[in-house]
Write an enzyme that holds these catalytic residues in place. Structure first.
Site, short mmCIF file in Angstrom:
data_model
loop_
_atom_site.label_atom_id
_atom_site.label_comp_id
_atom_site.label_asym_id
_atom_site.label_seq_id
_atom_site.Cartn_x
_atom_site.Cartn_y
_atom_site.Cartn_z
N GLU A 190 0.84 -1.20 0.00
CA GLU A 190 0.00 0.00 0.00
C GLU A 190 0.87 1.25 0.00
OE1 GLU A 190 -3.27 -0.39 2.84
OE2 GLU A 190 -3.22 1.77 3.16
N ASP A 199 0.19 5.31 0.62
CA ASP A 199 -0.91 6.13 1.14
C ASP A 199 -0.67 7.62 1.21
OD1 ASP A 199 -2.49 4.06 2.02
OD2 ASP A 199 -1.57 3.97 3.99
N GLU A 232 -3.07 10.47 3.24
CA GLU A 232 -4.29 10.74 4.00
C GLU A 232 -4.26 12.20 4.42
OE1 GLU A 232 -5.70 6.54 6.04
OE2 GLU A 232 -4.45 7.89 7.20
N HIS A 279 -0.65 13.05 5.70
CA HIS A 279 -0.05 11.86 6.29
C HIS A 279 0.32 10.91 5.15
CE1 HIS A 279 -0.20 8.51 9.38
NE2 HIS A 279 -0.53 7.81 8.31
N THR A 280 1.53 10.33 5.19
CA THR A 280 1.92 9.35 4.15
C THR A 280 2.41 8.07 4.83
OG1 THR A 280 4.23 10.10 4.06
CG2 THR A 280 2.67 11.21 2.59
N ARG A 304 5.36 3.19 8.49
CA ARG A 304 6.43 4.02 7.91
C ARG A 304 5.91 5.42 7.64
NH1 ARG A 304 7.07 -1.11 5.00
NH2 ARG A 304 8.88 -2.15 5.96
N GLU A 305 5.37 6.04 8.71
CA GLU A 305 4.67 7.30 8.53
C GLU A 305 5.61 8.50 8.40
OE1 GLU A 305 4.38 5.32 11.24
OE2 GLU A 305 2.35 4.46 11.17
N TRP A 326 -9.30 9.87 16.09
CA TRP A 326 -7.84 10.05 16.08
C TRP A 326 -7.31 11.17 15.18
CZ3 TRP A 326 -5.36 9.51 11.36
CH2 TRP A 326 -6.06 8.83 10.35
N GLY A 338 -4.99 14.41 17.38
CA GLY A 338 -4.98 13.11 18.03
C GLY A 338 -6.34 12.66 18.54
N ARG A 383 9.74 5.79 19.85
CA ARG A 383 9.09 4.63 19.26
C ARG A 383 10.10 3.51 18.97
NH1 ARG A 383 5.72 5.36 13.67
NH2 ARG A 383 5.28 3.16 13.25
#
Ligand SMILES: *[C@@H]1O[C@H](CO)[C@@H](O)[C@H](O)[C@H]1NC(C)=O
Length: 285
Positions: A101, A103, A105, A118-119, A129-130, A195, A199, A273
């Site tokens: 995918e 993306d 968004e 957002h990718t 993998r944002e 979200w 957030g 993270r």
């Protein structure tokens, strides 16, 4: 001489207008509305498409064709004013649990507050993998072109021709890359106020519904995958320069300008993270 070139002029104009009008895909011929019970509408003889969202449902469409590599450009004009809680998604995806995918968004916001772009990239079912960006313009005021270039070496996300993200094929590092599964193009408008905006702090204001996003100028310069075969095998390679495209020096500079001024999140720098070290492909950024 003079009279013959004079006579050709109207023919040239007719040919030119045919060429120009067919440069963009007609939505009637190239996409299927897949959900939304009338909330997705194709207008202007197929040149314009609108998606809408209300309290009952969002809406969406998908490309009729599947692609194995391509350069997809589409112009979007996002939900204006208070779009908090809404998400407009535009992505390529294959099917199944180990899907690939790519993306985009667009996360809405209160009037005057910035959208987040957002990718993400999934390979064989694994995403995470944002990268996220603000835009250098108001994406609700007019149409802007959002492009996905996907070839065997790299994925390049571009906005109005400016690259915002390059994802290089990390297979040499043992990390899978979207390469073997044909993907369709999808787009949808839906509610994600649990979200999306700050957030999940800002909820959708349903008194402002329906929310509407608009689409035009779809250009699919892609290898169409059909019955196990790629349309690119038979095409002349000169038509498919994008299959080997990479960022030239100017584009690299533009990318750095975006990263420096508009990038707000990069998984490859998120030490909270990844306390044990970043994913292997981060070394290619
Ligand atoms: C919405 O606006 C707030 C305040 O400027 C900002 O922190 C946030 O990143 C913006 N975008 C989204 C989608 O929350």
């Amino acid at each position: 001489m003079a009279s013959s070139s004079w006579n050709l002029t109207p023919i040239v104009f007719v040919l030119l207008s045919l060429f120009v009008s067919s440069a963009f895909a007609n939505f009637y011929n190239n996409i299927d509305v897949t959900w939304g019970d009338g909330r997705a509408r194709i207008l202007n003889n197929g040149d314009l498409l609108t998606l809408s969202l209300d309290k009952t449902s969002g809406s969406g469409f998908q490309s009729k064709n599947e692609y194995l590599f391509g350069k997809i450009d589409m112009q979007l004009k996002l939900v204006p004013e208070n779009s908090a809680g809404t998400v407009t998604a535009y992505y390529l995806s294959s099917q199944g649990p180990t899907h690939d995918e790519i993306d985009y968004e667009f996360l809405g916001n209160l009037s005057g507050d910035p959208y987040i772009l957002h990718t993400n990239v999934y390979a064989q079912g694994k995403g995470g993998r944002e990268q996220q960006f603000y835009l250098w313009f108001d994406p609700t005021a007019d149409f802007h072109t959002y492009s996905i270039l996907w070839n065997p070496q790299r994925i390049i996300f571009s906005v109005d021709g400016t690259p915002i993200r390059e994802y290089k094929n990390p297979e040499s590092l043992g990390v899978p890359y979207p390469k073997n599964q044909p993907m369709r193009m999808y787009s949808s408008l839906w509610n994600a106020d649990d979200w999306a905006t700050r957030g999940g702090l800002v909820k959708t204001d349903w008194s402002r519904a329906p929310f509407t996003a608009s689409y035009r100028s779809l250009n699919q310069n892609a290898c169409i995958w059909s019955s196990g075969k790629s349309s690119c095998n038979s095409n002349s390679p000169s038509n498919n320069a994008w299959l080997n495209q990479e960022l030239d020096a100017t584009s690299q500079q533009r990318l750095q300008w975006v990263r420096k001024n508009y990038m707000i999140y990069n998984y490859c720098t998120d030490t909270k993270r990844f306390p044990q070290g970043f994913p292997a492909e981060c070394s290619l950024q």
